[in-house]
Design a protein around this motif. Sequence first.
Motif, PDB file in Angstrom:
ATOM      1  N   ALA A   1      22.245  13.077   2.491  1.00 42.71           N
ATOM      2  CA  ALA A   1      21.386  13.892   3.710  1.00 42.71           C
ATOM      3  C   ALA A   1      20.129  13.905   3.320  1.00 42.71           C
ATOM      4  O   ALA A   1      18.998  13.747   4.240  1.00 42.71           O
ATOM      5  CB  ALA A   1      22.134  15.209   3.651  1.00 42.71           C
ATOM      6  N   GLU A   2      19.530  14.136   2.264  1.00 42.16           N
ATOM      7  CA  GLU A   2      18.190  14.253   2.042  1.00 42.16           C
ATOM      8  C   GLU A   2      17.245  12.877   2.240  1.00 42.16           C
ATOM      9  O   GLU A   2      16.496  13.077   2.739  1.00 42.16           O
ATOM     10  CB  GLU A   2      18.042  14.566   0.267  1.00 42.16           C
ATOM     11  N   LEU A   3      18.076  11.895   1.863  1.00 44.88           N
ATOM     12  CA  LEU A   3      17.379  10.536   1.961  1.00 44.88           C
ATOM     13  C   LEU A   3      17.451  10.472   3.487  1.00 44.88           C
ATOM     14  O   LEU A   3      16.416   9.789   3.753  1.00 44.88           O
ATOM     15  CB  LEU A   3      18.228   9.627   1.058  1.00 44.88           C
ATOM     16  N   ASP A   4      18.457  10.563   4.190  1.00 42.60           N
ATOM     17  CA  ASP A   4      18.430  10.315   5.691  1.00 42.60           C
ATOM     18  C   ASP A   4      17.462  11.220   6.402  1.00 42.60           C
ATOM     19  O   ASP A   4      16.782  10.580   7.584  1.00 42.60           O
ATOM     20  CB  ASP A   4      19.777  10.820   6.135  1.00 42.60           C
ATOM     21  N   GLY A   5      16.875  12.287   5.797  1.00 35.70           N
ATOM     22  CA  GLY A   5      15.859  13.008   6.382  1.00 35.70           C
ATOM     23  C   GLY A   5      14.484  12.471   6.114  1.00 35.70           C
ATOM     24  O   GLY A   5      13.469  13.252   6.566  1.00 35.70           O
ATOM     25  N   MET A   6      14.370  11.690   5.080  1.00 31.75           N
ATOM     26  CA  MET A   6      13.097  11.065   4.497  1.00 31.75           C
ATOM     27  C   MET A   6      12.424  10.209   5.582  1.00 31.75           C
ATOM     28  O   MET A   6      13.148   9.456   6.070  1.00 31.75           O
ATOM     29  CB  MET A   6      13.157  10.724   3.186  1.00 31.75           C
ATOM     30  N   THR A   7      11.082  10.605   5.874  1.00 34.33           N
ATOM     31  CA  THR A   7      10.264   9.229   6.520  1.00 34.33           C
ATOM     32  C   THR A   7       9.152   9.059   5.743  1.00 34.33           C
ATOM     33  O   THR A   7       8.841   9.745   4.883  1.00 34.33           O
ATOM     34  CB  THR A   7      10.017   9.886   8.015  1.00 34.33           C
ATOM     35  N   PRO A   8       8.526   7.932   6.016  1.00 36.70           N
ATOM     36  CA  PRO A   8       9.512   6.635   6.832  1.00 36.70           C
ATOM     37  C   PRO A   8      10.426   6.143   5.848  1.00 36.70           C
ATOM     38  O   PRO A   8      10.798   6.485   4.757  1.00 36.70           O
ATOM     39  CB  PRO A   8       8.184   5.735   6.802  1.00 36.70           C
ATOM     40  N   PRO A   9      11.242   5.328   6.431  1.00 38.70           N
ATOM     41  CA  PRO A   9      12.449   4.868   5.914  1.00 38.70           C
ATOM     42  C   PRO A   9      12.270   3.868   4.445  1.00 38.70           C
ATOM     43  O   PRO A   9      12.904   3.924   3.695  1.00 38.70           O
ATOM     44  CB  PRO A   9      13.152   4.073   6.735  1.00 38.70           C
ATOM     45  N   GLU A  10      11.119   3.381   4.572  1.00 39.58           N
ATOM     46  CA  GLU A  10      10.577   2.784   3.220  1.00 39.58           C
ATOM     47  C   GLU A  10      10.534   3.678   1.931  1.00 39.58           C
ATOM     48  O   GLU A  10      10.737   3.319   0.883  1.00 39.58           O
ATOM     49  CB  GLU A  10       9.132   1.818   3.567  1.00 39.58           C
ATOM     50  N   PHE A  11      10.066   4.729   2.304  1.00 38.29           N
ATOM     51  CA  PHE A  11       9.763   5.891   1.237  1.00 38.29           C
ATOM     52  C   PHE A  11      11.079   6.285   0.786  1.00 38.29           C
ATOM     53  O   PHE A  11      11.422   6.447  -0.546  1.00 38.29           O
ATOM     54  CB  PHE A  11       9.058   7.157   1.752  1.00 38.29           C
ATOM     55  N   ALA A  12      12.149   6.441   1.963  1.00 31.85           N
ATOM     56  CA  ALA A  12      13.436   7.081   1.533  1.00 31.85           C
ATOM     57  C   ALA A  12      14.150   5.740   0.702  1.00 31.85           C
ATOM     58  O   ALA A  12      15.003   6.090  -0.624  1.00 31.85           O
ATOM     59  CB  ALA A  12      14.315   7.066   2.596  1.00 31.85           C
ATOM     60  N   ASN A  13      13.857   4.464   0.909  1.00 31.61           N
ATOM     61  CA  ASN A  13      14.430   3.361   0.041  1.00 31.61           C
ATOM     62  C   ASN A  13      13.721   3.567  -1.408  1.00 31.61           C
ATOM     63  O   ASN A  13      14.258   2.986  -2.266  1.00 31.61           O
ATOM     64  CB  ASN A  13      14.243   2.147   0.812  1.00 31.61           C
ATOM     65  N   MET A  14      12.455   3.838  -1.625  1.00 32.81           N
ATOM     66  CA  MET A  14      11.840   3.942  -2.901  1.00 32.81           C
ATOM     67  C   MET A  14      12.703   4.930  -3.533  1.00 32.81           C
ATOM     68  O   MET A  14      12.732   4.814  -4.971  1.00 32.81           O
ATOM     69  CB  MET A  14      10.357   4.214  -2.739  1.00 32.81           C
ATOM     70  N   VAL A  15      12.933   6.192  -2.874  1.00 27.72           N
ATOM     71  CA  VAL A  15      13.617   7.251  -3.610  1.00 27.72           C
ATOM     72  C   VAL A  15      14.847   6.889  -3.979  1.00 27.72           C
ATOM     73  O   VAL A  15      15.385   6.957  -5.344  1.00 27.72           O
ATOM     74  CB  VAL A  15      13.633   8.456  -2.782  1.00 27.72           C
ATOM     75  N   ARG A  16      15.584   6.131  -3.094  1.00 27.07           N
ATOM     76  CA  ARG A  16      16.952   5.518  -3.674  1.00 27.07           C
ATOM     77  C   ARG A  16      16.907   4.760  -4.938  1.00 27.07           C
ATOM     78  O   ARG A  16      17.708   4.839  -5.779  1.00 27.07           O
ATOM     79  CB  ARG A  16      17.404   4.886  -2.413  1.00 27.07           C
TER      80      ARG A  16
ATOM     81  N   GLU B   1       0.873  -1.238  -0.027  1.00 23.93           N
ATOM     82  CA  GLU B   1      -0.272  -0.012  -0.142  1.00 23.93           C
ATOM     83  C   GLU B   1       0.897   1.264   0.263  1.00 23.93           C
ATOM     84  O   GLU B   1       0.699   2.240  -0.709  1.00 23.93           O
ATOM     85  CB  GLU B   1      -0.854  -0.134   1.176  1.00 23.93           C
ATOM     86  N   LEU B   2       1.890   1.159   0.971  1.00 21.68           N
ATOM     87  CA  LEU B   2       2.910   2.309   0.864  1.00 21.68           C
ATOM     88  C   LEU B   2       3.504   2.512  -0.296  1.00 21.68           C
ATOM     89  O   LEU B   2       3.710   3.761  -1.154  1.00 21.68           O
ATOM     90  CB  LEU B   2       3.928   2.038   1.829  1.00 21.68           C
ATOM     91  N   TRP B   3       3.935   1.595  -1.211  1.00 20.05           N
ATOM     92  CA  TRP B   3       4.424   1.460  -2.523  1.00 20.05           C
ATOM     93  C   TRP B   3       3.308   2.064  -3.682  1.00 20.05           C
ATOM     94  O   TRP B   3       3.694   3.056  -4.529  1.00 20.05           O
ATOM     95  CB  TRP B   3       5.016   0.264  -2.977  1.00 20.05           C
ATOM     96  N   GLN B   4       2.241   1.600  -3.615  1.00 15.77           N
ATOM     97  CA  GLN B   4       1.306   1.955  -4.381  1.00 15.77           C
ATOM     98  C   GLN B   4       0.943   3.367  -4.091  1.00 15.77           C
ATOM     99  O   GLN B   4       0.861   4.252  -5.478  1.00 15.77           O
ATOM    100  CB  GLN B   4      -0.146   1.399  -4.344  1.00 15.77           C
ATOM    101  N   THR B   5       0.793   3.892  -3.045  1.00 14.95           N
ATOM    102  CA  THR B   5       0.416   5.302  -2.605  1.00 14.95           C
ATOM    103  C   THR B   5       1.451   6.299  -2.916  1.00 14.95           C
ATOM    104  O   THR B   5       1.255   7.425  -3.564  1.00 14.95           O
ATOM    105  CB  THR B   5       0.120   5.514  -1.125  1.00 14.95           C
TER     106      THR B   5
END
Length: 88
Positions: A58-73, A25-29
Motif C-alpha cells: 500500500a505504501e509503495l502504491d501511494g508513492m510517486t513517481p512510479p520510478e521512485f516506488a520501484n527504487m524503494v522496492r 537523474e531521478l536515480w541520482q537525486t
Amino acid sequence: MSFNLANKSFAERAEIEDEKARLFELWQTNLAKAKGEAARMIGEKPRRKGKWAEWVRAELDGMTPPEFANMVRSEINKLMAAASAGKS
C-alpha cells in the motif's frame, strides 16, 4: 521488435537517450531518499507483523513517481536479502 538502436531513427534514439538521462537523474537525486524509505519500512516489520507485506504494498502504491516506488522496492529487496544472508 528490435532493440538495436542502429535500427531506430534519430528521433527515436534521441527520445530513448532523453528518457535514460531523466531516469539517471531521478536515480541520482532520490537514491538516498529511497534508501531511507526502505529502512523506515523495514523498521515497521516487527510492529506490523503479518500485515507488514500488505502495508508495504500500500505504501509503495501511494508513492510517486512510479520510478521512485520501484527504487524503494529495490532497496527493500536488497535489505531483506542481506538480512536473510546474515541469518544463514
